[in-house]
Design a protein around this motif. Structure first.
Motif, mmCIF file in Angstrom:
data_model
loop_
_atom_site.group_PDB
_atom_site.id
_atom_site.type_symbol
_atom_site.label_atom_id
_atom_site.label_comp_id
_atom_site.label_asym_id
_atom_site.label_seq_id
_atom_site.Cartn_x
_atom_site.Cartn_y
_atom_site.Cartn_z
ATOM 1 N N LYS A 2 0.896 -1.039 0.027
ATOM 2 C CA LYS A 2 -0.040 0.007 -0.089
ATOM 3 C C LYS A 2 0.814 1.294 0.061
ATOM 4 O O LYS A 2 2.133 1.238 0.442
ATOM 5 N N ASP A 21 -2.900 8.247 -10.532
ATOM 6 C CA ASP A 21 -4.052 7.814 -10.839
ATOM 7 C C ASP A 21 -4.220 7.097 -12.180
ATOM 8 O O ASP A 21 -4.578 7.978 -13.133
ATOM 9 N N TYR A 37 -5.161 8.507 -0.940
ATOM 10 C CA TYR A 37 -4.685 7.164 -1.739
ATOM 11 C C TYR A 37 -3.849 6.406 -0.630
ATOM 12 O O TYR A 37 -3.259 5.392 -1.042
ATOM 13 N N CYS A 40 -4.327 2.601 -1.049
ATOM 14 C CA CYS A 40 -4.189 1.937 -2.379
ATOM 15 C C CYS A 40 -3.065 1.352 -2.613
ATOM 16 O O CYS A 40 -1.901 1.616 -2.102
ATOM 17 N N VAL A 56 -0.996 3.978 -8.907
ATOM 18 C CA VAL A 56 -2.185 3.353 -8.339
ATOM 19 C C VAL A 56 -3.273 3.068 -9.395
ATOM 20 O O VAL A 56 -3.275 3.953 -10.342
#
Length: 61
Positions: A2, A21, A37, A40, A56
């Protein structure tokens, strides 16, 4: 891994990270926006000047 785990493991501060993104097709740079985020999964990472860009899939994953 993550986003928050990647940052901790590599000693990257919030002011030195940007998020890419993939769903939006753009980078997210603000500290508040980056915080969205943190949970993520990182699919890639690359240096960009003094910063690190973490890729991500989307803010949802």
């Amino acid at each position: 891994m993550k986003v928050h785990e990647f940052m901790e493991r590599h000693g990257i501060g919030e002011s030195r990270v940007r998020i890419f993104d993939a769903e939006l097709g753009k980078e997210i740079c603000g500290i508040f926006e980056t915080g969205l985020y943190y949970d993520c999964e990182v699919s890639g990472a690359y240096p960009a000047g003094r910063n690190t860009v973490l890729e991500v899939a989307s803010v949802n994953g």
